[in-house]
Design a protein around this motif. Structure first.
Motif, mmCIF file in Angstrom:
data_model
loop_
_atom_site.group_PDB
_atom_site.id
_atom_site.type_symbol
_atom_site.label_atom_id
_atom_site.label_comp_id
_atom_site.label_asym_id
_atom_site.label_seq_id
_atom_site.Cartn_x
_atom_site.Cartn_y
_atom_site.Cartn_z
ATOM 1 N N ALA A 200 -23.611 -1.811 -48.387
ATOM 2 C CA ALA A 200 -24.166 -0.606 -47.754
ATOM 3 C C ALA A 200 -23.168 0.553 -47.751
ATOM 4 C CB ALA A 200 -24.588 -0.917 -46.326
ATOM 5 N N PHE A 201 -21.913 0.267 -48.044
ATOM 6 C CA PHE A 201 -20.878 1.289 -48.031
ATOM 7 C C PHE A 201 -20.761 2.029 -49.366
ATOM 8 C CE2 PHE A 201 -19.885 -1.109 -44.318
ATOM 9 C CZ PHE A 201 -19.186 -0.261 -43.465
ATOM 10 N N ALA A 202 -21.747 1.888 -50.229
ATOM 11 C CA ALA A 202 -21.732 2.567 -51.528
ATOM 12 C C ALA A 202 -21.647 4.079 -51.339
ATOM 13 C CB ALA A 202 -22.999 2.214 -52.308
ATOM 14 N N GLU A 203 -20.947 4.743 -52.265
ATOM 15 C CA GLU A 203 -20.771 6.193 -52.191
ATOM 16 C C GLU A 203 -22.095 6.911 -52.440
ATOM 17 O OE1 GLU A 203 -18.034 7.997 -51.501
ATOM 18 O OE2 GLU A 203 -16.809 6.208 -51.166
ATOM 19 N N LYS A 204 -22.238 8.084 -51.809
ATOM 20 C CA LYS A 204 -23.387 8.955 -52.041
ATOM 21 C C LYS A 204 -22.878 10.353 -52.336
ATOM 22 C CE LYS A 204 -26.729 6.468 -49.181
ATOM 23 N NZ LYS A 204 -27.691 6.558 -48.061
ATOM 24 N N SER A 205 -23.684 11.143 -53.010
ATOM 25 C CA SER A 205 -23.283 12.512 -53.303
ATOM 26 C C SER A 205 -23.263 13.332 -52.018
ATOM 27 C CB SER A 205 -24.249 13.152 -54.297
ATOM 28 O OG SER A 205 -25.505 13.403 -53.679
ATOM 29 N N ASP A 206 -22.499 14.429 -52.037
ATOM 30 C CA ASP A 206 -22.444 15.312 -50.874
ATOM 31 C C ASP A 206 -23.835 15.814 -50.499
ATOM 32 O OD1 ASP A 206 -19.748 15.083 -50.554
ATOM 33 O OD2 ASP A 206 -19.317 17.221 -50.704
ATOM 34 N N ALA A 207 -24.592 16.216 -51.503
ATOM 35 C CA ALA A 207 -25.926 16.772 -51.234
ATOM 36 C C ALA A 207 -26.829 15.737 -50.584
ATOM 37 C CB ALA A 207 -26.551 17.276 -52.534
ATOM 38 N N GLU A 208 -26.775 14.517 -51.091
ATOM 39 C CA GLU A 208 -27.606 13.431 -50.561
ATOM 40 C C GLU A 208 -27.200 13.093 -49.130
ATOM 41 O OE1 GLU A 208 -29.157 9.037 -52.132
ATOM 42 O OE2 GLU A 208 -27.293 9.891 -52.916
ATOM 43 N N LEU A 209 -25.891 13.021 -48.881
ATOM 44 C CA LEU A 209 -25.401 12.662 -47.559
ATOM 45 C C LEU A 209 -25.722 13.766 -46.539
ATOM 46 C CD1 LEU A 209 -23.960 10.406 -46.092
ATOM 47 C CD2 LEU A 209 -21.778 11.440 -46.717
ATOM 48 N N SER A 210 -25.572 15.027 -46.952
ATOM 49 C CA SER A 210 -25.899 16.140 -46.049
ATOM 50 C C SER A 210 -27.374 16.149 -45.689
ATOM 51 C CB SER A 210 -25.516 17.478 -46.691
ATOM 52 O OG SER A 210 -24.135 17.707 -46.587
ATOM 53 N N GLN A 211 -28.234 15.922 -46.681
ATOM 54 C CA GLN A 211 -29.667 15.945 -46.403
ATOM 55 C C GLN A 211 -30.064 14.807 -45.471
ATOM 56 O OE1 GLN A 211 -31.807 18.531 -47.550
ATOM 57 N NE2 GLN A 211 -32.871 17.609 -45.808
ATOM 58 N N GLU A 212 -29.519 13.629 -45.694
ATOM 59 C CA GLU A 212 -29.811 12.495 -44.811
ATOM 60 C C GLU A 212 -29.336 12.771 -43.379
ATOM 61 O OE1 GLU A 212 -28.165 8.896 -46.332
ATOM 62 O OE2 GLU A 212 -29.523 8.795 -48.054
ATOM 63 N N THR A 213 -28.183 13.404 -43.258
ATOM 64 C CA THR A 213 -27.615 13.681 -41.932
ATOM 65 C C THR A 213 -28.459 14.703 -41.181
ATOM 66 O OG1 THR A 213 -25.409 13.184 -42.799
ATOM 67 C CG2 THR A 213 -25.520 14.416 -40.741
ATOM 68 N N ILE A 214 -28.801 15.800 -41.857
ATOM 69 C CA ILE A 214 -29.634 16.828 -41.217
ATOM 70 C C ILE A 214 -31.004 16.255 -40.856
ATOM 71 C CG2 ILE A 214 -30.915 18.964 -41.679
ATOM 72 C CD1 ILE A 214 -28.392 19.948 -43.171
ATOM 73 N N ASP A 215 -31.581 15.468 -41.758
ATOM 74 C CA ASP A 215 -32.878 14.846 -41.471
ATOM 75 C C ASP A 215 -32.805 13.958 -40.233
ATOM 76 O OD1 ASP A 215 -34.002 16.111 -43.650
ATOM 77 O OD2 ASP A 215 -33.985 14.344 -44.953
ATOM 78 N N ALA A 216 -31.703 13.215 -40.110
ATOM 79 C CA ALA A 216 -31.541 12.317 -38.951
ATOM 80 C C ALA A 216 -31.465 13.118 -37.659
ATOM 81 C CB ALA A 216 -30.281 11.468 -39.120
ATOM 82 N N TRP A 217 -30.685 14.191 -37.658
ATOM 83 C CA TRP A 217 -30.571 15.005 -36.443
ATOM 84 C C TRP A 217 -31.903 15.663 -36.090
ATOM 85 C CZ3 TRP A 217 -25.436 17.444 -38.546
ATOM 86 C CH2 TRP A 217 -24.388 16.552 -38.325
ATOM 87 N N LEU A 218 -32.561 16.233 -37.092
ATOM 88 C CA LEU A 218 -33.842 16.888 -36.831
ATOM 89 C C LEU A 218 -34.881 15.890 -36.310
ATOM 90 C CD1 LEU A 218 -34.220 19.443 -39.768
ATOM 91 C CD2 LEU A 218 -34.160 19.967 -37.311
ATOM 92 N N ASN A 219 -34.873 14.699 -36.852
ATOM 93 C CA ASN A 219 -35.815 13.675 -36.403
ATOM 94 C C ASN A 219 -35.602 13.338 -34.930
ATOM 95 O OD1 ASN A 219 -37.825 11.521 -36.725
ATOM 96 N ND2 ASN A 219 -36.075 10.140 -36.532
ATOM 97 N N ARG A 220 -34.339 13.249 -34.520
ATOM 98 C CA ARG A 220 -34.044 12.882 -33.139
ATOM 99 C C ARG A 220 -34.262 14.050 -32.164
ATOM 100 N NH1 ARG A 220 -35.550 8.816 -32.298
ATOM 101 N NH2 ARG A 220 -34.620 9.017 -30.236
ATOM 102 N N LEU A 221 -34.459 15.252 -32.694
ATOM 103 C CA LEU A 221 -34.683 16.425 -31.847
ATOM 104 C C LEU A 221 -36.149 16.861 -31.855
ATOM 105 C CD1 LEU A 221 -31.502 18.426 -32.921
ATOM 106 C CD2 LEU A 221 -31.886 17.388 -30.672
ATOM 107 N N ARG A 222 -37.037 16.002 -32.306
ATOM 108 C CA ARG A 222 -38.442 16.387 -32.493
ATOM 109 C C ARG A 222 -39.124 17.012 -31.271
ATOM 110 N NH1 ARG A 222 -41.820 11.697 -34.950
ATOM 111 N NH2 ARG A 222 -39.883 10.512 -34.914
ATOM 112 N N PRO A 223 -38.876 16.542 -30.058
ATOM 113 C CA PRO A 223 -39.530 17.185 -28.900
ATOM 114 C C PRO A 223 -39.171 18.662 -28.739
ATOM 115 C CG PRO A 223 -38.731 15.016 -28.291
ATOM 116 C CD PRO A 223 -38.173 15.310 -29.652
#
Length: 290
Positions: A200-223
């Motif tokens: 699971a520790f495989a490398e990801k591109s900067d763009a991929e990692l940034s998008q996943e991170t922003i998506d995670a934060w936005l998902n948790r802020l849905r209300p």
């Protein structure tokens, strides 16, 4: 700029257990951008940015736990006065017999006006820290042209222990109920859980990692979607060995960067940094009201 909030986020790769060096490095980063930082209202730095994040137990972290006269506290007071702005910075804090993962809030006059304690502890916190008493939103913060102001630290945005029902949205609903217009978020958001399998520790591109991170934060802020709320996040970059947590492994955990300013009204990312590079984000945003 009337009617606007000027914010800056420091995205940095600290050296573990080298507080003096990290304070000096952060100051040098700011001095290189001093002209662009003119008129800034708010400077945000990541979680535990001057100490490093992974600590195996209470004895391990003891030398860098800070009281009110600690090195990070002094740095924040000095920088707040230098830039004449509010400074929010993550720090491992000692309060009586308690050990807390905290954010200190320093006024433009160089006075610590709030201490925010992490409520939802992550695995890496549980080796040494106790949870805070509850989330925090304050009616006004001296120097900020927006109120109320809410605060959070990394895992706070997630379900407690990853066991609470996801739809509870404890953090987002708290700030919805308290009408927070600005959310200041300090983070050491990791790409992997310490107990993940090695693959699971495989490398990801900067763009991929940034998008996943922003998506995670936005998902948790849905209300808070559709509300006039600004989310300001400073997240660190770099890697730390899981061995620092006492794990018998050569694996390192990567931090996800992507420090950002997001308007939750329409989920627009006003500005963000990369997932891996140091830098300072500076953004001017309209003051949310109503």
């Amino acid at each position: 700029m009337p009617g606007h909030l000027r914010v800056a986020c420091v995205q940095m790769n600290p050296l573990h257990n080298q507080v003096e060096r990290n304070c000096e490095h952060a100051l040098n980063m700011l001095k290189k951008k001093e002209h662009q930082l003119k008129g800034v209202h708010l400077l945000v730095l990541p979680e535990m940015i001057m100490t490093g994040y992974h600590w195996r137990d209470a004895d391990h972290i003891q030398p860098v736990l800070e009281a009110a006269q600690g090195q990070t506290h002094k740095w924040c007071k000095s920088v707040a006065k230098m830039l004449s702005c509010v400074v929010c910075c993550g720090v491992p804090r000692r309060k009586g017999r308690k050990r807390l993962n905290s954010m200190i809030v320093t006024s433009p006059r160089g006075k610590v006006v709030e201490a925010v304690d992490k409520v939802h502890l992550y695995e890496s916190d549980k080796t040494w820290a106790e949870p805070g008493d509850g989330f925090k939103s304050v009616e006004t913060v001296e120097g900020l042209p927006v109120s109320p102001v809410g605060f959070g630290i990394c895992m706070d945005i997630n379900p407690a222990d990853f066991k609470a029902p996801a739809e509870k949205f404890e953090f987002a609903n708290f700030h919805l109920q308290h009408n927070s217009k600005l959310l200041v978020f300090t983070s050491a958001w990791c790409k992997n859980h310490p107990d993940d399998k090695p693959e699971a520790f495989a490398e990801k591109s900067d763009a991929e990692l940034s998008q996943e991170t922003i998506d995670a934060w936005l998902n948790r802020l849905r209300p808070l979607h559709g509300k006039r709320v600004i989310f300001v996040c400073a997240n660190r970059v770099g890697k730390e060995e899981l061995r620092l947590l006492g794990r018998d492994t050569d694996l390192c955990n990567q931090f996800c960067g992507t420090s950002c300013v997001i308007s939750l009204e329409d989920q627009t990312v006003v500005k963000h940094l990369s997932a891996s590079e140091e830098g300072i984000l500076i953004a001017d945003i309209p003051v949310p009201c109503g």
